[in-house]
Motif scaffolding. Structure first.
Motif, PDB file in Angstrom:
ATOM      1  N   LEU A   5       0.835  -1.205   0.000  1.00 50.90           N
ATOM      2  CA  LEU A   5       0.000   0.000   0.000  1.00 50.90           C
ATOM      3  C   LEU A   5       0.867   1.252   0.000  1.00 50.90           C
ATOM      4  CD1 LEU A   5      -2.694  -0.991   2.680  1.00 50.90           C
ATOM      5  CD2 LEU A   5      -2.653  -1.510   0.230  1.00 50.90           C
ATOM      6  N   GLU A   6       2.047   1.148   0.607  1.00 53.59           N
ATOM      7  CA  GLU A   6       2.977   2.288   0.682  1.00 53.59           C
ATOM      8  C   GLU A   6       4.028   2.232  -0.422  1.00 53.59           C
ATOM      9  OE1 GLU A   6       2.700   2.865   5.539  1.00 53.59           O
ATOM     10  OE2 GLU A   6       4.324   1.670   4.681  1.00 53.59           O
ATOM     11  N   ASP A   7       3.825   1.330  -1.393  1.00 49.58           N
ATOM     12  CA  ASP A   7       4.713   1.202  -2.554  1.00 49.58           C
ATOM     13  C   ASP A   7       6.127   0.772  -2.158  1.00 49.58           C
ATOM     14  OD1 ASP A   7       5.074   1.157  -5.298  1.00 49.58           O
ATOM     15  OD2 ASP A   7       5.870   3.195  -5.357  1.00 49.58           O
ATOM     16  N   TYR A   8       6.211  -0.199  -1.244  1.00 47.53           N
ATOM     17  CA  TYR A   8       7.477  -0.830  -0.863  1.00 47.53           C
ATOM     18  C   TYR A   8       8.564   0.196  -0.533  1.00 47.53           C
ATOM     19  CZ  TYR A   8       4.995  -4.629  -3.209  1.00 47.53           C
ATOM     20  OH  TYR A   8       4.047  -5.547  -3.594  1.00 47.53           O
ATOM     21  N   PRO A   9       8.375   0.979   0.513  1.00 50.00           N
ATOM     22  CA  PRO A   9       9.308   2.083   0.792  1.00 50.00           C
ATOM     23  C   PRO A   9      10.724   1.645   1.125  1.00 50.00           C
ATOM     24  CG  PRO A   9       7.790   1.765   2.634  1.00 50.00           C
ATOM     25  CD  PRO A   9       7.282   0.927   1.509  1.00 50.00           C
ATOM     26  N   VAL A  10      10.931   0.420   1.631  1.00 48.84           N
ATOM     27  CA  VAL A  10      12.288  -0.036   1.968  1.00 48.84           C
ATOM     28  C   VAL A  10      12.714  -1.204   1.085  1.00 48.84           C
ATOM     29  CG1 VAL A  10      12.152   0.758   4.352  1.00 48.84           C
ATOM     30  CG2 VAL A  10      11.400  -1.557   3.800  1.00 48.84           C
ATOM     31  N   GLY A  11      12.024  -1.397  -0.040  1.00 48.94           N
ATOM     32  CA  GLY A  11      12.395  -2.446  -0.967  1.00 48.94           C
ATOM     33  C   GLY A  11      11.726  -3.768  -0.647  1.00 48.94           C
ATOM     34  N   SER A  12      11.739  -4.679  -1.627  1.00 48.83           N
ATOM     35  CA  SER A  12      11.102  -5.974  -1.485  1.00 48.83           C
ATOM     36  C   SER A  12      11.684  -6.904  -2.538  1.00 48.83           C
ATOM     37  CB  SER A  12       9.584  -5.849  -1.666  1.00 48.83           C
ATOM     38  OG  SER A  12       8.964  -7.110  -1.729  1.00 48.83           O
ATOM     39  N   PRO A  13      11.695  -8.218  -2.293  1.00 52.59           N
ATOM     40  CA  PRO A  13      12.201  -9.156  -3.314  1.00 52.59           C
ATOM     41  C   PRO A  13      11.259  -9.293  -4.498  1.00 52.59           C
ATOM     42  CG  PRO A  13      11.312 -10.354  -1.441  1.00 52.59           C
ATOM     43  CD  PRO A  13      11.342  -8.910  -1.040  1.00 52.59           C
ATOM     44  N   ALA A  14      10.031  -8.798  -4.365  1.00 48.11           N
ATOM     45  CA  ALA A  14       9.056  -8.892  -5.449  1.00 48.11           C
ATOM     46  C   ALA A  14       8.199  -7.635  -5.437  1.00 48.11           C
ATOM     47  CB  ALA A  14       8.185 -10.139  -5.283  1.00 48.11           C
ATOM     48  N   ARG A  15       7.539  -7.389  -6.558  1.00 47.66           N
ATOM     49  CA  ARG A  15       6.702  -6.191  -6.668  1.00 47.66           C
ATOM     50  C   ARG A  15       5.389  -6.568  -7.336  1.00 47.66           C
ATOM     51  NH1 ARG A  15       6.720  -0.608  -6.595  1.00 47.66           N
ATOM     52  NH2 ARG A  15       8.769  -0.738  -5.611  1.00 47.66           N
ATOM     53  N   THR A  16       4.286  -6.178  -6.703  1.00 48.81           N
ATOM     54  CA  THR A  16       2.969  -6.390  -7.288  1.00 48.81           C
ATOM     55  C   THR A  16       2.415  -5.074  -7.806  1.00 48.81           C
ATOM     56  OG1 THR A  16       1.931  -6.152  -5.116  1.00 48.81           O
ATOM     57  CG2 THR A  16       2.525  -8.374  -5.797  1.00 48.81           C
ATOM     58  N   PHE A  17       1.224  -5.138  -8.415  1.00 52.79           N
ATOM     59  CA  PHE A  17       0.681  -3.976  -9.116  1.00 52.79           C
ATOM     60  C   PHE A  17      -0.789  -3.788  -8.771  1.00 52.79           C
ATOM     61  CE2 PHE A  17       3.971  -6.044 -11.564  1.00 52.79           C
ATOM     62  CZ  PHE A  17       4.849  -5.010 -11.852  1.00 52.79           C
ATOM     63  N   ASP A  18      -1.267  -2.547  -8.892  1.00 49.83           N
ATOM     64  CA  ASP A  18      -2.701  -2.329  -8.820  1.00 49.83           C
ATOM     65  C   ASP A  18      -3.300  -2.610 -10.193  1.00 49.83           C
ATOM     66  OD1 ASP A  18      -2.510   0.073 -10.458  1.00 49.83           O
ATOM     67  OD2 ASP A  18      -1.819   1.120  -8.663  1.00 49.83           O
ATOM     68  N   ARG A  19      -4.607  -2.568 -10.282  1.00 49.70           N
ATOM     69  CA  ARG A  19      -5.284  -2.950 -11.525  1.00 49.70           C
ATOM     70  C   ARG A  19      -4.892  -2.051 -12.691  1.00 49.70           C
ATOM     71  NH1 ARG A  19     -10.991  -5.355 -12.581  1.00 49.70           N
ATOM     72  NH2 ARG A  19     -11.485  -4.632 -14.690  1.00 49.70           N
ATOM     73  N   ALA A  20      -4.865  -0.749 -12.460  1.00 50.27           N
ATOM     74  CA  ALA A  20      -4.553   0.182 -13.547  1.00 50.27           C
ATOM     75  C   ALA A  20      -3.141  -0.034 -14.073  1.00 50.27           C
ATOM     76  CB  ALA A  20      -4.737   1.617 -13.073  1.00 50.27           C
ATOM     77  N   ALA A  21      -2.188  -0.194 -13.171  1.00 50.92           N
ATOM     78  CA  ALA A  21      -0.797  -0.374 -13.590  1.00 50.92           C
ATOM     79  C   ALA A  21      -0.615  -1.691 -14.335  1.00 50.92           C
ATOM     80  CB  ALA A  21       0.119  -0.318 -12.375  1.00 50.92           C
ATOM     81  N   LEU A  22      -1.246  -2.766 -13.835  1.00 57.40           N
ATOM     82  CA  LEU A  22      -1.115  -4.067 -14.491  1.00 57.40           C
ATOM     83  C   LEU A  22      -1.776  -4.045 -15.868  1.00 57.40           C
ATOM     84  CD1 LEU A  22      -0.071  -6.942 -14.168  1.00 57.40           C
ATOM     85  CD2 LEU A  22      -2.222  -7.541 -13.052  1.00 57.40           C
ATOM     86  N   GLY A  23      -2.938  -3.409 -15.961  1.00 53.25           N
ATOM     87  CA  GLY A  23      -3.598  -3.302 -17.259  1.00 53.25           C
ATOM     88  C   GLY A  23      -2.775  -2.517 -18.256  1.00 53.25           C
ATOM     89  N   SER A  24      -2.108  -1.478 -17.792  1.00 56.30           N
ATOM     90  CA  SER A  24      -1.256  -0.681 -18.670  1.00 56.30           C
ATOM     91  C   SER A  24      -0.081  -1.497 -19.199  1.00 56.30           C
ATOM     92  CB  SER A  24      -0.750   0.549 -17.912  1.00 56.30           C
ATOM     93  OG  SER A  24       0.144   1.301 -18.701  1.00 56.30           O
ATOM     94  N   LEU A  25       0.511  -2.345 -18.339  1.00 54.84           N
ATOM     95  CA  LEU A  25       1.611  -3.199 -18.784  1.00 54.84           C
ATOM     96  C   LEU A  25       1.153  -4.138 -19.900  1.00 54.84           C
ATOM     97  CD1 LEU A  25       3.312  -4.182 -15.391  1.00 54.84           C
ATOM     98  CD2 LEU A  25       4.270  -2.714 -17.165  1.00 54.84           C
ATOM     99  N   PHE A  26      -0.009  -4.746 -19.718  1.00 55.04           N
ATOM    100  CA  PHE A  26      -0.530  -5.644 -20.747  1.00 55.04           C
ATOM    101  C   PHE A  26      -0.748  -4.914 -22.062  1.00 55.04           C
ATOM    102  CE2 PHE A  26      -1.009  -8.844 -17.621  1.00 55.04           C
ATOM    103  CZ  PHE A  26      -1.381 -10.025 -18.242  1.00 55.04           C
ATOM    104  N   GLN A  27      -1.374  -3.755 -21.991  1.00 53.37           N
ATOM    105  CA  GLN A  27      -1.689  -3.025 -23.216  1.00 53.37           C
ATOM    106  C   GLN A  27      -0.436  -2.588 -23.947  1.00 53.37           C
ATOM    107  OE1 GLN A  27      -4.235  -0.062 -21.495  1.00 53.37           O
ATOM    108  NE2 GLN A  27      -6.108  -1.232 -21.899  1.00 53.37           N
ATOM    109  N   ARG A  28       0.568  -2.122 -23.208  1.00 53.29           N
ATOM    110  CA  ARG A  28       1.803  -1.684 -23.859  1.00 53.29           C
ATOM    111  C   ARG A  28       2.613  -2.855 -24.391  1.00 53.29           C
ATOM    112  NH1 ARG A  28       4.793   1.981 -19.802  1.00 53.29           N
ATOM    113  NH2 ARG A  28       3.437   1.000 -18.255  1.00 53.29           N
ATOM    114  N   ALA A  29       2.334  -4.068 -23.860  1.00 54.78           N
ATOM    115  CA  ALA A  29       2.986  -5.263 -24.395  1.00 54.78           C
ATOM    116  C   ALA A  29       2.197  -5.863 -25.556  1.00 54.78           C
ATOM    117  CB  ALA A  29       3.144  -6.308 -23.290  1.00 54.78           C
ATOM    118  N   GLY A  30       1.107  -5.188 -25.959  1.00 54.30           N
ATOM    119  CA  GLY A  30       0.361  -5.628 -27.129  1.00 54.30           C
ATOM    120  C   GLY A  30      -0.732  -6.631 -26.839  1.00 54.30           C
ATOM    121  N   MET A  31      -1.259  -6.647 -25.598  1.00 52.15           N
ATOM    122  CA  MET A  31      -2.331  -7.586 -25.250  1.00 52.15           C
ATOM    123  C   MET A  31      -3.448  -6.851 -24.523  1.00 52.15           C
ATOM    124  SD  MET A  31      -0.206 -10.952 -23.975  1.00 52.15           S
ATOM    125  CE  MET A  31       1.001 -10.016 -23.018  1.00 52.15           C
TER     126      MET A  31
END
Length: 650
Positions: free
Chosen positions: A222-248
């Protein structure tokens, strides 16, 4: 058995199979050692378990029951494949799974699809996956990464479960995620699809205080991983944008409690359906996979609030996304399907798939059995389908705390249980409050008549229903939580319908419930572990009733007043402590000055005693004492003179 597809030769169905025909049954094909050191520590034990099991299927009992700890359960639990089971992946001929792990998803895909290439970078995990797929001739396991496969259209379906969050090593830069999705798109055949599952950065369980699955820190995503993390997840808008820019083009679904051990997959259309079914379908609280949360709001009530506000599709715990290249049709999820949910925690033959569809009249439930039942003992199983009825949950209505309403509702419920006992296959075992709706006329409607038994009595079912009603009322804030324990609440609710569960009767009910749970979830009566499992389950149920009720949350005003009072007390204590410290310092200074003065006095006295005059006076006093009689006037006068001289000397 996998579907027969005459147009596809399994041995040469994909370019990587053509390039590497050297398949060895039960072993992975090494494409490249990528040097991955990632392990969860269960790989060796899993390999031994899989090789020693006769049934390696996605619904097997043996592997599921032998899992010890979270790492093994993650790879062997029957619920793992539900996130795929909700979709019609069997229509895909050639499937690539990226990040196959130890083969939980690969096994289900191999049971449904003709050709499965499972790609896993960690050799120890690839070995487990290959062992689990050894009896599936259409499946092969390759050790390597996506870049090791021919860069050309090859697959009808690519499956990526719990992988995208790791490809960037936790970075916020979008480049590695876009590159990964673009590599997948390039390997899709015309009309091919990507099916991807990932945790939601803004999932309701995170909003409710659950630690982030990868970093184990509350509010981290929720705080956008302020001290880092081994993995990163996305909200719906960001994930949808990744798909669209990748051509899907992305189509979103929500998985509960998450994609790991999925119970329900919900489409966006159900999130805004006026029935509110999306708010009731998930079970809460969602599990915490590392540290258990001990704070935060009720996840169940928060989820219902989000659905009611039209925000449900933004806050599912996990996203399942079907990505299709521009212009292609998404056909993995039928257009009339609104949700699918599962009871695969049960044993095969008792587990069910329930699909919610939208027809011309409303929502319809279609239920079917998963797997084959191996023995006939236990309650009779009804598999019912039909319209989803409107109404509010009886438990929700009772949770409002109206004692008179509760009395009337529980009385009507008992009458329904008595009526069900007249049927030939026995009383309705699951005719309990959480399976009842209150219709618009205030009457009760049974919505889940699945289990019948001639061994159970009306009193058994009523006692069972009261026990689980207490459990439900204790998991969310309700006025009933002012009672000291679930057992106390049980006694109170029972008294409303003239049911008195003394220790003997309660023990009998708990034992019967433990037998039922063991038969449905763990093992059959002919299993040597059955008695021990019943005893363990009975102990868990007793502990559930003995557990104290969580106190009803107070209003914020009193909490603030208590906080301010406590702060004032702390400030007073600190002030008193500071005063004591200052007094101690003053006393210390005075003692130091007194010691110094005494030292000076001692030095002066020593100097006087060592002077010649003092010694002469001392000798004169001694002589006077010898020649002047003691007690005489002359002695007194002489003593006074000597003392006066001594004072002058000092």
């Amino acid at each position: 058995m996998p579907p027969t597809v005459p147009s596809v030769a399994v041995e040469t169905a994909t370019p990587i199979r053509q390039a590497r025909p050297d398949a060895v049954s039960g072993s992975p094909t090494l494409l490249r050692d990528v040097g991955s050191g990632y392990r969860d520590g269960a790989e060796e034990a899993l390999l031994e378990l899989v090789r020693g099991s006769e049934d390696r299927g996605s619904l097997n009992e043996e592997l599921h029951s032998r899992a010890v700890g979270w790492a093994e359960r993650y790879h062997l639990d029957r619920q793992r494949a539900n996130v795929l089971r909700a979709f019609e992946v069997g229509s895909a001929t050639r499937v690539l799974e990226v990040g196959a792990g130890c083969g939980a998803m690969s096994r289900y895909l191999a049971e449904e699809c003709a050709v499965v290439d499972a790609l896993e970078p960690v050799p120890a995990r690839a070995a487990v996956a290959a062992a689990r797929l050894a009896d599936r001739p259409g499946a092969r396991v390759f050790t390597g990464e996506l870049a090791d496969l021919p860069d050309e259209p090859s697959y009808d379906l690519v499956v990526v479960i719990g992988v995208l969050e790791y490809v960037g090593g936790g970075t916020a830069e979008e480049a590695p995620y876009l590159a990964f999705l673009d590599e997948i798109r390039r390997r899709l055949l015309p009309g091919g699809r990507l099916l991807l599952a990932i945790e939601n950065k803004l999932g309701v369980k995170y909003l409710a205080g659950s630690p982030e699955d990868h970093s184990d820190r509350a509010y981290d995503s929720l705080e956008d991983y302020p001290v880092g993390s081994p993995a990163r997840t996305f909200d719906r808008a960001a994930l949808g944008s990744l798909f669209q820019r990748a051509g899907m083009d992305p189509t979103f679904f929500s998985a509960f409690p998450d994609y790991k051990l999925t119970r329900a997959v919900i489409a966006d259309e159900l999130m805004v359906h006026p029935s509110g079914l999306a708010g009731r379908l998930p079970r809460f609280p969602s599990p915490d996979w590392q540290t258990a949360r001990d704070f935060g709001p009720s996840e169940e009530l928060l989820w219902r609030t989000l659905v009611s506000a039209g925000q449900g599709k933004e806050h599912g715990n996990s996203f399942v996304v079907v990505g299709t290249p521009d212009g292609s049709q998404q056909d993995l999820w039928p257009t009339d399907r609104r949700a699918a949910f599962y009871t695969t925690e049960r044993r095969p033959g008792r587990a069910t798939e329930s699909v919610v569809r939208q027809d011309g009249t409303g929502l319809v439930l279609e239920r079917s059995v998963l797997g084959d039942r191996r023995e006939s003992a236990g309650p009779a199983h009804r598999v019912n389908s039909g319209p989803i009825l409107p109404g509010s949950s009886l438990v929700d209505e009772i949770a409002k705390g109206d004692v008179e309403f509760t009395r009337r509702a529980l009385t009507e419920w008992r009458e329904l249980v008595e009526a069900s006992a007249a049927e030939p296959d026995g009383v309705a075992v699951d005719l309990v409050p959480h399976n009842l709706l209150v219709d618009e006329d205030g009457g009760l409607v049974h919505i889940d008549d699945e289990w019948r038994s001639t061994e159970w009595t009306v009193d058994d079912v009523v006692a069972r229903g009261l026990i689980w009603l207490c459990e439900r009322l204790s998991t969310v804030p309700t006025p009933w939580q002012t009672r000291p324990s679930r057992r106390a609440l049980l006694d109170e609710l029972g008294a409303l319908v003239d049911v008195h569960l003394d220790d003997e009767r309660l023990s009998r009910t708990l034992h019967r419930e433990a037998v039922l749970q063991t038969e449905l979830l763990r093992c059959g009566r002919d299993d040597e572990a059955f008695a021990a499992e019943v005893e363990r389950t009975e102990g868990e149920l007793k502990g559930l009733l003995d557990h104290p009720m969580s106190p009803l949350r107070p209003k914020l005003g009193p909490l603030i007043a208590e906080r301010d009072h406590a702060r004032a007390e702390v400030a007073q204590l600190r002030s008193e402590a500071e005063q004591a410290r200052q007094l101690e310092a003053q006393l210390h200074d005075e003692v130091a000055r007194t010691h110094a003065a005494l030292e000076v006095t001692v030095q002066e006295l020593t100097g006087i005693k060592e002077s010649g005059g003092y010694r002469a006076l001392s000798r004169g006093r001694v002589i006077a004492g010898r020649v002047v009689p003691r007690g005489s006037v002359r002695r007194s006068v002489l003593g006074g003179v000597l003392d006066a001289v001594r004072r002058r000397v000092r």
